[in-house]
Design an enzyme around this catalytic site. Structure first.
Site, PDB file in Angstrom:
ATOM      1  N   ARG A  24       0.964  -1.237   0.353  1.00 48.43           N
ATOM      2  CA  ARG A  24       0.083   0.081   0.152  1.00 48.43           C
ATOM      3  C   ARG A  24       0.837   1.209  -0.092  1.00 48.43           C
ATOM      4  O   ARG A  24       0.822   1.725   1.226  1.00 48.43           O
ATOM      5  CB  ARG A  24      -1.644  -0.039   1.359  1.00 48.43           C
ATOM      6  CG  ARG A  24      -2.120   1.249   0.828  1.00 48.43           C
ATOM      7  CD  ARG A  24      -3.270   0.970   2.402  1.00 48.43           C
ATOM      8  NE  ARG A  24      -3.623   2.111   2.325  1.00 48.43           N
ATOM      9  CZ  ARG A  24      -3.914   2.979   3.375  1.00 48.43           C
ATOM     10  NH1 ARG A  24      -2.343   3.656   3.244  1.00 48.43           N
ATOM     11  NH2 ARG A  24      -4.627   4.247   3.043  1.00 48.43           N
ATOM     12  N   SER A  81     -12.516  -2.713   0.798  1.00 53.57           N
ATOM     13  CA  SER A  81     -12.211  -3.113   2.324  1.00 53.57           C
ATOM     14  C   SER A  81     -13.974  -2.709   2.347  1.00 53.57           C
ATOM     15  O   SER A  81     -14.158  -1.810   1.635  1.00 53.57           O
ATOM     16  CB  SER A  81     -12.059  -1.099   2.039  1.00 53.57           C
ATOM     17  OG  SER A  81     -10.550  -1.432   2.279  1.00 53.57           O
ATOM     18  N   LYS A 133      -2.684   5.288   8.855  1.00 49.43           N
ATOM     19  CA  LYS A 133      -3.990   5.420   7.899  1.00 49.43           C
ATOM     20  C   LYS A 133      -4.600   7.283   8.052  1.00 49.43           C
ATOM     21  O   LYS A 133      -5.164   7.353   8.785  1.00 49.43           O
ATOM     22  CB  LYS A 133      -4.811   4.521   7.424  1.00 49.43           C
ATOM     23  CG  LYS A 133      -4.204   2.755   6.585  1.00 49.43           C
ATOM     24  CD  LYS A 133      -5.689   2.528   6.050  1.00 49.43           C
ATOM     25  CE  LYS A 133      -4.901   1.348   5.875  1.00 49.43           C
ATOM     26  NZ  LYS A 133      -6.288   0.432   4.943  1.00 49.43           N
TER      27      LYS A 133
END
Length: 225
Positions: free
Chosen positions: A48, A119, A148
């Site tokens: 990511r 998600s 995040k």
């Protein structure tokens, strides 16, 4: 509940300890972090590469290729977050997308039979995904997290229980999960845990991964699901 296919069973095993990382999360070379984490018990890896100072272009592609080489040597799938072109270029095992990314059905058309993760944050989103040919759901944040920048409000293990009621897909919990919280996440309905800083922020990557791996209870399926 209908008997699961071998594919579902394998997916649930991959999700047991899922490492999500990018170069911005790592104190050292991300490739070394991945190798040590896999040695410690990580069963799937997601690249990511997002946020301030994230790699782009050829540098991002090179990192993906290096991480994929390590994953392949251990037989661990590599998932690319929200970059289908990169996933196809490096022949990663799958792609993970969010609710605001390219529609899941469209991604499925592009990636063929590769793994597709999505998600979700609410039962409504989970219910809608049932017909989208998604292989697993990533549910979170379960607990507060600083990993995040765009994380939503945490809702605790209850969100996992609520989502499990409406969707039987393999599911992994993410967000602020520690070894001490792992059992609560699994027994709330998740098949595994996904972590970022619990591994990447550790001084000893192998030991951190190992601590999480041994904290995961026996698989839910063995309890009669």
């Amino acid at each position: 509940m209908p008997m699961m296919t071998m594919t579902d069973m394998q997916m649930r095993e991959y999700l047991r300890l899922y490492l999500v990382l990018g170069s911005v999360n790592c104190k050292t070379d991300p490739v070394q972090v991945v190798e040590e984490a896999i040695r410690g018990g990580v069963t799937m890896v997601q690249l990511r590469e997002k946020g301030r100072h994230a790699l782009t272009g050829s540098a991002k592609r090179e990192l993906a290729m290096r991480i994929h080489a390590v994953c392949r040597s251990f037989g661990v799938p590599l998932i690319i977050n929200d970059d289908i072109d990169l996933a196809l270029t490096v022949d990663a095992e799958g792609v993970h997308i969010g609710q605001e990314d390219e529609p899941a059905w469209q991604v499925r058309e592009r990636i063929g039979d590769k793994i597709l993760g999505l998600s979700v944050h609410t039962p409504k989103e989970a219910e809608a995904s049932a017909s989208w040919q998604v292989d697993y759901l990533g549910v979170g944040p379960v607990y507060p997290t600083c990993s995040k920048e765009d994380a939503k409000e945490p809702r605790g293990p209850a969100m996992l229980r609520d989502i499990r009621v409406v969707n039987a897909l393999p599911m992994v919990g993410i967000g602020g999960i520690t070894a001490e919280r792992t059992a609560d996440v699994i027994w709330a309905g998740a098949d595994g845990i996904a972590v970022i800083s619990a591994i990447t922020g550790a001084e000893d990557i192998y030991t951190a991964a190992r601590k999480l791996a041994v904290a995961i209870p026996p698989h839910r399926l063995s309890k009669g699901q």
